[in-house]
Design an enzyme around this catalytic site. Structure first.
Site, PDB file in Angstrom:
ATOM      1  N   ASN A   1      11.652  -0.063  13.858  1.00  0.00           N
ATOM      2  CA  ASN A   1      11.001   1.181  14.124  1.00  0.00           C
ATOM      3  C   ASN A   1      11.173   2.057  12.431  1.00  0.00           C
ATOM      4  O   ASN A   1      10.295   2.271  11.711  1.00  0.00           O
ATOM      5  CB  ASN A   1      10.529   1.813  15.212  1.00  0.00           C
ATOM      6  CG  ASN A   1       9.501   3.481  14.886  1.00  0.00           C
ATOM      7  OD1 ASN A   1       8.759   3.254  15.048  1.00  0.00           O
ATOM      8  ND2 ASN A   1      10.249   4.295  14.714  1.00  0.00           N
TER       9      ASN A   1
ATOM     10  N   ASP B   1      10.408   6.128   9.325  1.00  0.00           N
ATOM     11  CA  ASP B   1       9.324   5.747   9.407  1.00  0.00           C
ATOM     12  C   ASP B   1       8.962   4.268   8.833  1.00  0.00           C
ATOM     13  O   ASP B   1       8.100   5.129   7.597  1.00  0.00           O
ATOM     14  CB  ASP B   1       8.536   5.968  10.268  1.00  0.00           C
ATOM     15  CG  ASP B   1       7.503   5.116  11.178  1.00  0.00           C
ATOM     16  OD1 ASP B   1       8.050   6.167  12.274  1.00  0.00           O
ATOM     17  OD2 ASP B   1       6.704   5.222  11.213  1.00  0.00           O
TER      18      ASP B   1
ATOM     19  N   ASP C   1      13.569  -1.496  20.643  1.00  0.00           N
ATOM     20  CA  ASP C   1      13.994  -0.100  20.967  1.00  0.00           C
ATOM     21  C   ASP C   1      12.673   0.870  19.705  1.00  0.00           C
ATOM     22  O   ASP C   1      11.791   0.610  19.533  1.00  0.00           O
ATOM     23  CB  ASP C   1      15.177   0.380  19.925  1.00  0.00           C
ATOM     24  CG  ASP C   1      15.758   1.671  20.456  1.00  0.00           C
ATOM     25  OD1 ASP C   1      15.937   2.449  20.740  1.00  0.00           O
ATOM     26  OD2 ASP C   1      15.154   2.722  18.985  1.00  0.00           O
TER      27      ASP C   1
ATOM     28  N   HIS D   1       6.160   4.229  19.463  1.00  0.00           N
ATOM     29  CA  HIS D   1       6.089   4.659  18.450  1.00  0.00           C
ATOM     30  C   HIS D   1       6.126   3.892  16.635  1.00  0.00           C
ATOM     31  O   HIS D   1       6.002   3.988  15.956  1.00  0.00           O
ATOM     32  CB  HIS D   1       7.866   4.690  17.569  1.00  0.00           C
ATOM     33  CG  HIS D   1       8.255   6.320  18.098  1.00  0.00           C
ATOM     34  ND1 HIS D   1       7.857   7.412  18.484  1.00  0.00           N
ATOM     35  CD2 HIS D   1       9.233   5.673  19.672  1.00  0.00           C
ATOM     36  CE1 HIS D   1       7.872   8.170  19.479  1.00  0.00           C
ATOM     37  NE2 HIS D   1       9.053   7.116  19.932  1.00  0.00           N
TER      38      HIS D   1
ATOM     39  N   GLU E   1      11.057  -1.332  25.071  1.00  0.00           N
ATOM     40  CA  GLU E   1      11.183   0.047  25.745  1.00  0.00           C
ATOM     41  C   GLU E   1      10.148   0.881  25.189  1.00  0.00           C
ATOM     42  O   GLU E   1       9.875   0.831  24.480  1.00  0.00           O
ATOM     43  CB  GLU E   1      12.646   0.563  24.862  1.00  0.00           C
ATOM     44  CG  GLU E   1      12.381   2.238  25.461  1.00  0.00           C
ATOM     45  CD  GLU E   1      12.935   2.769  24.414  1.00  0.00           C
ATOM     46  OE1 GLU E   1      13.941   4.229  24.487  1.00  0.00           O
ATOM     47  OE2 GLU E   1      12.829   2.999  23.587  1.00  0.00           O
TER      48      GLU E   1
END
Length: 480
Positions: free
Chosen positions: A125, A180, A210, A214, A242
């Site tokens: 991410n 990001d 992970d 997002h 996740e």
């Protein structure tokens, strides 16, 4: 240090196969998890994991190890090398505080030879938040990671997420200042696919992804759906994501990409074993969002241990019983954690003065080794033995004592009360015979090293269970 030519070649090897941004994608493969449970050896060095696979995990029936992120990460020496520095990538070189590329490859090979698969924690991410030097010596600044990503590869929302009720913000703004990535771009996707395929080429069999909430589901699917098959198997890697579900993001949004962590399970089961109300667990699947064949479940993980510690290794026997329940009850793919002792929730693992992780050993009290506790270790084999068998013969006392079977393959009794169960008779579907109690010992050289139970021709057995304890029987630990 810049990325070597070899690593750069690997990183971009998947370019031709990457789905274009905005293109219709095929769903990512939902490869089946291994028969035995997953254990997260949190922050363990590669050499130590190799030894543990050979000495304990393979022989005890554990199916896979989730390893900490293997890529180069930021070095936060001014913060005393906290655990979370490993979740801030700097490059995709396999050089971390746990070891180098050669040690990582040797660990994967050793574990695979012991029958234990390796699932790598994949951080896709974001990149590191700070201007610093990485664990392989790479100097970088935020939004500029030499030879890998530049300013154009990051999302335009360059501020922290302010409103978690806004799904666009959650997926496009920055998590705690971390840079990001534009996971919808062809360059970012192809680079990440190259990194992940490099790990697969070394024998990695799966990934824990992970921070999935997002990223848009289609980005996750495009990246993990384009991965190579695992060498020697012809199967796509097992993927679990996740997702901390909330009113803005549901776990089901991502289930087309692979399995999903069911945080609701953690709350229901951990709470029950914390306060002793076990009878409510009879209808557990009705209390969580995901179907069992899409869920990865846990009592605690490295985040909940630190941010919402309902039940952890510090709770002793109650914690062990909760994990025994998870390994016995037919819902989800169970994931255990085995990490290091801590008081400061930000603390990193035991390390030398330069922050390089010390060898992990269950003989060293600095490492907790939850997986090696007798109850949990014994139940790993139970889980493997009863895989696929239905829930049968449920019994409870309306409070903190339950018992249930798994077809004709296993039976477990759990007593969360402080008072003992005295000479209670339980109905099972087990074949008649003498069984080893795998919570207290094992079948070894034709005899039991712990307690035993005698199951009659009618499938019943009578036993006493001391307070905060249990007994587990399965056909793989039955005397001839």
């Amino acid at each position: 240090m810049r990325l070597s030519a070899l690593v750069l070649a690997v990183a971009f090897a998947g370019t031709a196969a990457v789905p274009a941004a905005g293109a219709v994608r095929d769903p990512a493969p939902a490869a089946a998890p291994v028969a035995g449970p997953i254990v997260q050896l949190f922050q363990w060095p590669w050499d130590s994991i190799a030894q543990e696979c050979r000495g304990t995990l393979g022989p005890k029936g554990f199916g896979a190890v989730q390893v900490s992120p293997p890529q180069e990460h930021v070095i936060l020496d001014g913060e005393n090398h906290p655990w979370y520095q490993d979740y801030q990538p700097v490059s995709y070189q396999l050089e971390s505080r746990r070891g180098n590329r050669e040690q990582f490859a040797a660990m994967v090979s050793a574990c695979n030879d012991a029958g234990v698969e390796i699932y790598a924690d994949a951080v896709v991410n974001h990149m590191a938040a700070s201007d610093a030097v990485g664990s392989a010596g790479t100097a970088h600044t935020k939004y500029d990671y030499p030879g890998l990503y530049g300013d154009a590869d990051f999302s335009d929302c360059r501020r922290d997420i302010a409103n978690y009720d806004d799904q666009w913000e959650v997926r496009n703004c920055e998590l705690l200042g971390l840079a990001d990535l534009k996971t919808g771009s062809d360059h970012v996707r192809s680079t990440e696919i190259g990194y992940l395929n490099d790990l697969i080429g070394l024998g990695v069999s799966g990934f824990r992804v992970d921070g999935v909430k997002h990223m848009p589901p289609e980005d996750v699917g495009a990246i993990f759906g384009a991965l190579d098959a695992v060498p020697g198997t012809g199967a796509k890697p097992y993927v679990f994501q996740e997702v901390i579900a909330d009113q803005t993001t549901s776990a089901g949004e991502y289930s087309g990409n692979g399995d999903v962590t069911e945080f609701g399970y953690h709350h229901v089961v951990s709470d029950a074993f914390k306060d002793g109300s076990l009878a409510q667990l009879a209808n557990l699947p009705d209390q969580v969002e995901l179907p069992g064949d899409q869920a990865v479940v846990f009592i605690d993980n490295h985040d909940t241990q630190r941010s919402e510690p309902t039940l952890t290794y510090k709770d002793g026997a109650a914690y062990d019983l909760a994990n025994a329940f998870m390994l016995a009850y037919p819902y989800g793919t169970p994931q255990l954690i085995s990490g290091f002792a801590f008081d400061d929730p930000d603390a990193g693992p035991p390390a030398d003065s330069e922050g390089r992780t010390s060898p992990a050993s269950c003989s060293d009290e600095a490492w907790v080794c939850e997986h090696a506790r007798p109850v949990i270790a014994g139940m790993a084999g139970f889980h493997q033995e009863v895989r696929g068998a239905d829930l049968v013969n449920w019994w409870d006392d309306g409070a903190g004592r339950i018992a249930f079977g798994r077809g004709d393959a296993g039976f477990v009794v759990l007593n969360r009360e402080d008072a003992a169960v005295e000479q209670q008779t339980f109905q099972t579907s087990l074949p008649a015979g003498t069984y080893c109690d795998v919570m207290s010992g094992e079948l070894q050289d034709g005899s039991c090293t712990g307690g035993t139970a005698e199951v009659g021709e009618d499938g019943t057995f009578t036993t006493s269970i001391r307070g905060v304890s249990g007994i587990a029987l399965h056909t793989g630990a039955k005397l001839s």
